[in-house]
Design a protein around this motif. Structure first.
Motif, PDB file in Angstrom:
ATOM      1  N   ILE A  24       0.953  -1.208   0.022  1.00 55.27           N
ATOM      2  CA  ILE A  24      -0.120   0.064   0.000  1.00 55.27           C
ATOM      3  C   ILE A  24       0.963   1.280   0.084  1.00 55.27           C
ATOM      4  O   ILE A  24       1.800   1.359   1.027  1.00 55.27           O
ATOM      5  CB  ILE A  24      -0.853   0.040   1.206  1.00 55.27           C
ATOM      6  N   LEU A  25       0.728   2.000  -0.800  1.00 60.67           N
ATOM      7  CA  LEU A  25       1.621   3.134  -1.057  1.00 60.67           C
ATOM      8  C   LEU A  25       0.826   4.651  -0.517  1.00 60.67           C
ATOM      9  O   LEU A  25      -0.188   4.724  -1.030  1.00 60.67           O
ATOM     10  CB  LEU A  25       2.079   3.437  -2.673  1.00 60.67           C
ATOM     11  N   LEU A  26       1.413   5.378   0.315  1.00 64.40           N
ATOM     12  CA  LEU A  26       0.760   6.245   0.750  1.00 64.40           C
ATOM     13  C   LEU A  26       1.778   7.715   0.420  1.00 64.40           C
ATOM     14  O   LEU A  26       3.076   7.819   0.696  1.00 64.40           O
ATOM     15  CB  LEU A  26       0.492   6.457   2.298  1.00 64.40           C
ATOM     16  N   THR A  27       1.176   8.374  -0.488  1.00 65.94           N
ATOM     17  CA  THR A  27       2.146   9.452  -1.295  1.00 65.94           C
ATOM     18  C   THR A  27       2.057  10.658  -0.052  1.00 65.94           C
ATOM     19  O   THR A  27       1.619  10.554   0.843  1.00 65.94           O
ATOM     20  CB  THR A  27       1.559  10.085  -2.415  1.00 65.94           C
ATOM     21  N   GLY A  28       3.109  11.850  -0.429  1.00 70.09           N
ATOM     22  CA  GLY A  28       3.532  12.758   0.771  1.00 70.09           C
ATOM     23  C   GLY A  28       2.334  13.844   0.223  1.00 70.09           C
ATOM     24  O   GLY A  28       1.408  13.775  -0.248  1.00 70.09           O
ATOM     25  N   GLY A  29       2.681  15.164   0.556  1.00 71.61           N
ATOM     26  CA  GLY A  29       2.024  16.370   0.389  1.00 71.61           C
ATOM     27  C   GLY A  29       0.719  16.175   0.884  1.00 71.61           C
ATOM     28  O   GLY A  29       0.607  15.786   1.932  1.00 71.61           O
ATOM     29  N   ASP A  30      -0.358  16.745   0.069  1.00 72.92           N
ATOM     30  CA  ASP A  30      -1.781  16.735   0.591  1.00 72.92           C
ATOM     31  C   ASP A  30      -2.215  15.392   0.482  1.00 72.92           C
ATOM     32  O   ASP A  30      -3.442  15.143   1.126  1.00 72.92           O
ATOM     33  CB  ASP A  30      -2.567  17.849   0.035  1.00 72.92           C
ATOM     34  N   GLY A  31      -1.646  14.352   0.098  1.00 72.06           N
ATOM     35  CA  GLY A  31      -2.156  12.953  -0.045  1.00 72.06           C
ATOM     36  C   GLY A  31      -3.079  12.455  -1.445  1.00 72.06           C
ATOM     37  O   GLY A  31      -3.510  11.713  -1.335  1.00 72.06           O
ATOM     38  N   ARG A  32      -3.441  13.783  -1.996  1.00 76.62           N
ATOM     39  CA  ARG A  32      -4.326  13.520  -2.956  1.00 76.62           C
ATOM     40  C   ARG A  32      -3.825  12.990  -4.275  1.00 76.62           C
ATOM     41  O   ARG A  32      -2.880  13.856  -4.970  1.00 76.62           O
ATOM     42  CB  ARG A  32      -5.161  14.891  -3.127  1.00 76.62           C
ATOM     43  N   LEU A  33      -4.443  11.951  -4.641  1.00 74.08           N
ATOM     44  CA  LEU A  33      -4.359  11.524  -6.071  1.00 74.08           C
ATOM     45  C   LEU A  33      -5.324  11.897  -6.937  1.00 74.08           C
ATOM     46  O   LEU A  33      -4.874  11.624  -8.301  1.00 74.08           O
ATOM     47  CB  LEU A  33      -4.033   9.595  -6.110  1.00 74.08           C
ATOM     48  N   GLU A  34      -6.303  12.400  -6.710  1.00 71.98           N
ATOM     49  CA  GLU A  34      -7.671  12.610  -7.500  1.00 71.98           C
ATOM     50  C   GLU A  34      -7.777  11.398  -8.771  1.00 71.98           C
ATOM     51  O   GLU A  34      -7.934  11.543  -9.908  1.00 71.98           O
ATOM     52  CB  GLU A  34      -7.259  13.798  -8.515  1.00 71.98           C
ATOM     53  N   ILE A  35      -8.058  10.279  -7.787  1.00 72.81           N
ATOM     54  CA  ILE A  35      -8.572   9.091  -8.473  1.00 72.81           C
ATOM     55  C   ILE A  35     -10.031   9.133  -9.138  1.00 72.81           C
ATOM     56  O   ILE A  35     -10.906   9.398  -8.569  1.00 72.81           O
ATOM     57  CB  ILE A  35      -8.126   7.821  -7.501  1.00 72.81           C
ATOM     58  N   GLY A  36      -9.907   8.721 -10.479  1.00 74.21           N
ATOM     59  CA  GLY A  36     -11.234   8.393 -11.290  1.00 74.21           C
ATOM     60  C   GLY A  36     -11.265   7.229 -11.514  1.00 74.21           C
ATOM     61  O   GLY A  36     -10.684   6.056 -11.363  1.00 74.21           O
ATOM     62  N   SER A  37     -12.462   6.846 -12.532  1.00 70.43           N
ATOM     63  CA  SER A  37     -12.609   5.633 -12.951  1.00 70.43           C
ATOM     64  C   SER A  37     -11.537   5.358 -14.022  1.00 70.43           C
ATOM     65  O   SER A  37     -10.693   6.107 -14.453  1.00 70.43           O
ATOM     66  CB  SER A  37     -13.974   5.476 -13.508  1.00 70.43           C
ATOM     67  N   GLY A  38     -11.397   3.848 -14.373  1.00 71.07           N
ATOM     68  CA  GLY A  38     -10.531   3.554 -15.384  1.00 71.07           C
ATOM     69  C   GLY A  38      -9.000   3.582 -14.946  1.00 71.07           C
ATOM     70  O   GLY A  38      -8.304   3.762 -15.760  1.00 71.07           O
ATOM     71  N   ALA A  39      -8.777   3.310 -13.575  1.00 67.44           N
ATOM     72  CA  ALA A  39      -7.329   3.507 -13.224  1.00 67.44           C
ATOM     73  C   ALA A  39      -6.742   4.746 -13.534  1.00 67.44           C
ATOM     74  O   ALA A  39      -5.549   4.578 -13.679  1.00 67.44           O
ATOM     75  CB  ALA A  39      -6.564   2.033 -13.423  1.00 67.44           C
TER      76      ALA A  39
END
Length: 249
Positions: free
Chosen positions: A61-76
């Motif tokens: 499980i990968l937890l990014t830095g900064g504000d943590g937001r990846l803005e994940i949408g559909s379709g990977a």
């Protein structure tokens, strides 16, 4: 509840300081990325991206830095943090035989660990920079990964001006699973100074193994970004190799 709210406010203050170094200038908005071999999954109401491999050795499980937001949408697809040291190496972890979860901000870590454990244990949480805060909060909330990796972490009071650290969030080292701390000797980010490692290791005792990296590329203008020692710039292969070696022990 008051204590929890105080910790959250302190964490937000630390994030504001860190984000002041990492803010993008106009024109640097990222192009959405589609993760090869990935799928969008929903865990406890929050979307993340899962990469499955054949005959997995375990799950990461990968937890990014900064504000943590990846803005994940559909379709990977995701729209932020593509340059983060962990997110940019997602395929490298998969190539080593591990399922990989790119965890969105606000992902419930206990639920994410359980989700990945149902696919394949051991489950290893790998966090970087402000992601180490989220990892610690997840442990307090009951997450039980088999191993934990903290890179460029906000570990102890010697980290810098931030009031909230992994140590202060956890309260006791008994919450730590087997843990690797991976830090760069020349990290100049004011919240992840190398001086914070020794106090954290002394507090955690035998639960924590420390490894140091040196060399790579620097970015004096942006010491808290992916392009600096803080983000192990130019050292992706070595970083992944060290983490995978720890995961396999």
């Amino acid at each position: 509840m008051i204590g929890y709210q105080q910790r959250v406010l302190r964490a937000l203050g630390a994030l504001a300081i860190l984000w002041s170094f990492a803010i993008q200038s106009p024109g640097q908005a990222e192009t959405p990325i589609t993760v090869k071999g990935g799928e969008t999954v929903t865990i406890a109401g929050v979307r993340s991206i899962l990469i499955r491999v054949q005959s997995p050795k375990g799950s990461v499980i990968l937890l990014t830095g900064g504000d943590g937001r990846l803005e994940i949408g559909s379709g990977a697809r995701f729209g932020k943090a593509g340059d983060n040291v962990l997110i940019r190496n997602r395929d490298a972890f998969a190539a080593q035989g591990y399922n990989v979860l790119l965890a969105e901000f606000a992902t419930n870590l206990p639920a994410a660990v359980d989700h990945m454990a149902a696919i394949k244990r051991p489950v290893i949480v790998v966090a970087t920079s402000m992601g180490t805060h989220r990892a610690a909060q997840g442990l307090v909330e009951g997450a039980m990964p088999d191993r934990l990796v903290l890179t460029s972490g906000l570990l102890s009071k010697a980290s810098g001006p931030g009031d909230t650290t992994v140590q202060s969030i956890l309260g006791t080292p008994n919450r730590l699973p087997r843990t690797l701390v991976l830090h760069h000797r020349e990290d100049r980010c004011r919240l992840t100074l190398p001086a914070d490692v020794a106090p954290f290791q002394a507090w955690a005792g035998g639960r924590v193994q420390v490894e140091w990296m040196s060399g790579g590329q620097t970015d004096e203008a942006n010491p808290c970004r992916f392009s600096a020692h803080h983000g192990f710039a130019g050292q992706d292969e070595e970083l992944v190799a060290r983490i995978v070696k720890f995961m396999m022990r």
